[in-house]
Design a protein around this motif. Structure first.
Motif, mmCIF file in Angstrom:
data_model
loop_
_atom_site.group_PDB
_atom_site.id
_atom_site.type_symbol
_atom_site.label_atom_id
_atom_site.label_comp_id
_atom_site.label_asym_id
_atom_site.label_seq_id
_atom_site.Cartn_x
_atom_site.Cartn_y
_atom_site.Cartn_z
ATOM 1 N N ARG A 3 -50.136 7.755 -68.432
ATOM 2 C CA ARG A 3 -51.065 6.753 -68.991
ATOM 3 C C ARG A 3 -52.284 6.602 -68.091
ATOM 4 N NH1 ARG A 3 -49.413 2.249 -72.379
ATOM 5 N NH2 ARG A 3 -50.707 1.063 -70.968
ATOM 6 N N ARG A 4 -52.072 6.557 -66.786
ATOM 7 C CA ARG A 4 -53.186 6.398 -65.839
ATOM 8 C C ARG A 4 -54.108 7.606 -65.898
ATOM 9 N NH1 ARG A 4 -52.992 8.032 -60.883
ATOM 10 N NH2 ARG A 4 -50.743 7.847 -60.694
ATOM 11 N N ARG A 6 -54.472 9.837 -68.373
ATOM 12 C CA ARG A 6 -55.146 9.916 -69.670
ATOM 13 C C ARG A 6 -56.171 8.803 -69.863
ATOM 14 N NH1 ARG A 6 -52.050 13.281 -73.295
ATOM 15 N NH2 ARG A 6 -51.738 15.122 -72.014
ATOM 16 N N SER A 7 -56.044 7.704 -69.135
ATOM 17 C CA SER A 7 -57.021 6.624 -69.231
ATOM 18 C C SER A 7 -58.423 7.086 -68.863
ATOM 19 C CB SER A 7 -56.612 5.441 -68.343
ATOM 20 O OG SER A 7 -55.457 4.843 -68.858
ATOM 21 N N CYS A 24 -49.513 14.769 -79.265
ATOM 22 C CA CYS A 24 -49.509 13.447 -78.618
ATOM 23 C C CYS A 24 -48.325 13.207 -77.689
ATOM 24 C CB CYS A 24 -49.585 12.339 -79.659
ATOM 25 S SG CYS A 24 -48.094 12.148 -80.665
ATOM 26 N N GLU A 28 -48.365 8.329 -74.800
ATOM 27 C CA GLU A 28 -48.927 7.521 -73.713
ATOM 28 C C GLU A 28 -50.416 7.218 -73.913
ATOM 29 O OE1 GLU A 28 -47.081 10.297 -73.184
ATOM 30 O OE2 GLU A 28 -45.588 9.897 -71.632
ATOM 31 N N PHE A 29 -51.192 8.249 -74.277
ATOM 32 C CA PHE A 29 -52.623 8.009 -74.460
ATOM 33 C C PHE A 29 -52.875 7.168 -75.701
ATOM 34 C CE2 PHE A 29 -57.007 9.494 -75.658
ATOM 35 C CZ PHE A 29 -57.647 8.730 -74.707
ATOM 36 N N GLU A 31 -51.017 4.821 -76.719
ATOM 37 C CA GLU A 31 -50.769 3.442 -76.288
ATOM 38 C C GLU A 31 -52.015 2.856 -75.633
ATOM 39 O OE1 GLU A 31 -46.556 2.350 -74.718
ATOM 40 O OE2 GLU A 31 -47.072 4.345 -73.933
ATOM 41 N N VAL A 32 -52.643 3.632 -74.762
ATOM 42 C CA VAL A 32 -53.855 3.183 -74.076
ATOM 43 C C VAL A 32 -54.948 2.869 -75.099
ATOM 44 C CG1 VAL A 32 -55.713 3.914 -72.510
ATOM 45 C CG2 VAL A 32 -53.331 4.398 -71.927
ATOM 46 N N GLU A 35 -54.095 -0.285 -77.104
ATOM 47 C CA GLU A 35 -54.341 -1.480 -76.297
ATOM 48 C C GLU A 35 -55.832 -1.805 -76.213
ATOM 49 O OE1 GLU A 35 -52.370 -0.585 -72.607
ATOM 50 O OE2 GLU A 35 -50.386 -0.763 -73.524
ATOM 51 N N LYS A 56 -42.306 3.241 -79.884
ATOM 52 C CA LYS A 56 -43.311 2.330 -79.324
ATOM 53 C C LYS A 56 -44.207 1.752 -80.421
ATOM 54 C CE LYS A 56 -43.531 5.252 -75.242
ATOM 55 N NZ LYS A 56 -44.351 6.239 -74.521
#
Length: 110
Positions: A3-4, A6-7, A24, A28-29, A31-32, A35, A56
């Motif tokens: 996640r970090r 891909r942020s 995908c 994780e991405f 989700e980012v 959000e 998720k």
């Protein structure tokens, strides 16, 4: 960690509302992006990984990128395929890029 990492891509999608991620993984991405208030959809060939994303609450189609893009009439503001195209044969990657471009409006992000 994913996640970090891909942020890093998040600023590229600032103006996009509907985003598709090809390959995908566990989402994780996505989700980012969710959000950040984006509408997201994923495509993942590995059913186990796709199920993790679905758990998720992420909408995921379990299929390959080319098949999904060829069979949908959905349009997106942006499409990301991080760590996907390099795993495809050149002709298949070319097909995926062409099909993805057809799902984007003028000025869309790929």
């Amino acid at each position: 960690h994913i996640r970090r990492v891909r942020s890093f891509y998040l600023p590229f999608f600032h103006d996009a509302e509907r985003i598709l991620e090809l390959g995908c993984g566990r989402g994780e991405f996505l989700e980012v992006l969710r959000e950040a208030g984006k509408s997201v959809h994923g495509v993942e060939l590995d059913a186990e990984m796709a199920q993790e994303a679905v758990s998720k609450g992420i909408d995921v189609s379990i299929t390959d990128a080319r098949s999904y893009l060829a069979s949908t009439d959905a349009s997106y503001d942006a499409i990301i395929a991080a760590h996907l195209l390099e795993h495809l044969e050149v002709a298949e990657a070319d097909d995926v890029v062409g099909l993805a471009a057809a799902r984007l409006p003028r000025g869309g992000i790929l």
